[in-house]
Design a protein around this motif. Structure first.
Motif, PDB file in Angstrom:
ATOM      1  N   ALA A   1       0.835  -1.204   0.000  1.00  0.00           N
ATOM      2  CA  ALA A   1       0.000   0.000   0.000  1.00  0.00           C
ATOM      3  C   ALA A   1       0.870   1.255   0.000  1.00  0.00           C
ATOM      4  O   ALA A   1       0.571   2.237  -0.690  1.00  0.00           O
ATOM      5  N   TRP A   2       1.970   1.244   0.743  1.00  0.00           N
ATOM      6  CA  TRP A   2       2.896   2.376   0.797  1.00  0.00           C
ATOM      7  C   TRP A   2       3.505   2.636  -0.582  1.00  0.00           C
ATOM      8  O   TRP A   2       3.578   3.775  -1.035  1.00  0.00           O
TER       9      TRP A   2
ATOM     10  N   ASN B   1       0.920   4.108  -2.891  1.00  0.00           N
ATOM     11  CA  ASN B   1       0.696   5.505  -2.541  1.00  0.00           C
ATOM     12  C   ASN B   1       1.818   6.390  -3.074  1.00  0.00           C
ATOM     13  O   ASN B   1       1.565   7.466  -3.613  1.00  0.00           O
ATOM     14  N   ARG B   2       3.061   5.949  -2.937  1.00  0.00           N
ATOM     15  CA  ARG B   2       4.196   6.722  -3.457  1.00  0.00           C
ATOM     16  C   ARG B   2       4.096   6.894  -4.961  1.00  0.00           C
ATOM     17  O   ARG B   2       4.379   7.967  -5.497  1.00  0.00           O
TER      18      ARG B   2
END
Length: 83
Positions: free
Chosen positions: A26-27, A30-31
């Motif tokens: 998820a990180w 998002n990035r």
């Protein structure tokens, strides 16, 4: 009892690893979304700071310089200075 404890700890460790992997995915997503959003912002005119505005400004300057150069050449041709 010992085997149950080891299995419980193993299951918890596996669950934590899975949760960590999901959070990491998820990180990263998002990035990537943030990078795409920033790139799109650069392509939208915003009063002078975007790439689009800079390209438009440079294009105008090149058009002006081209006209000045053409006028300069025409002036030399009318004076008979053409070599």
């Amino acid at each position: 009892m010992t085997l149950t404890l080891i299995l419980t700890i193993g299951g918890a460790a596996g669950a934590l690893l899975t949760i960590g992997a999901l959070i990491r995915a998820a990180w990263r997503a998002n990035r990537r979304i943030v990078r795409i959003a920033n790139a799109v912002d650069e392509l939208v005119p915003n009063g002078g700071n975007s790439i689009k505005d800079q390209v438009t400004r440079i294009e105008g300057q090149i058009t002006t310089l081209t006209k000045r150069f053409d006028d300069h050449l025409a002036d030399h041709r009318t004076r008979g200075v053409d070599r």
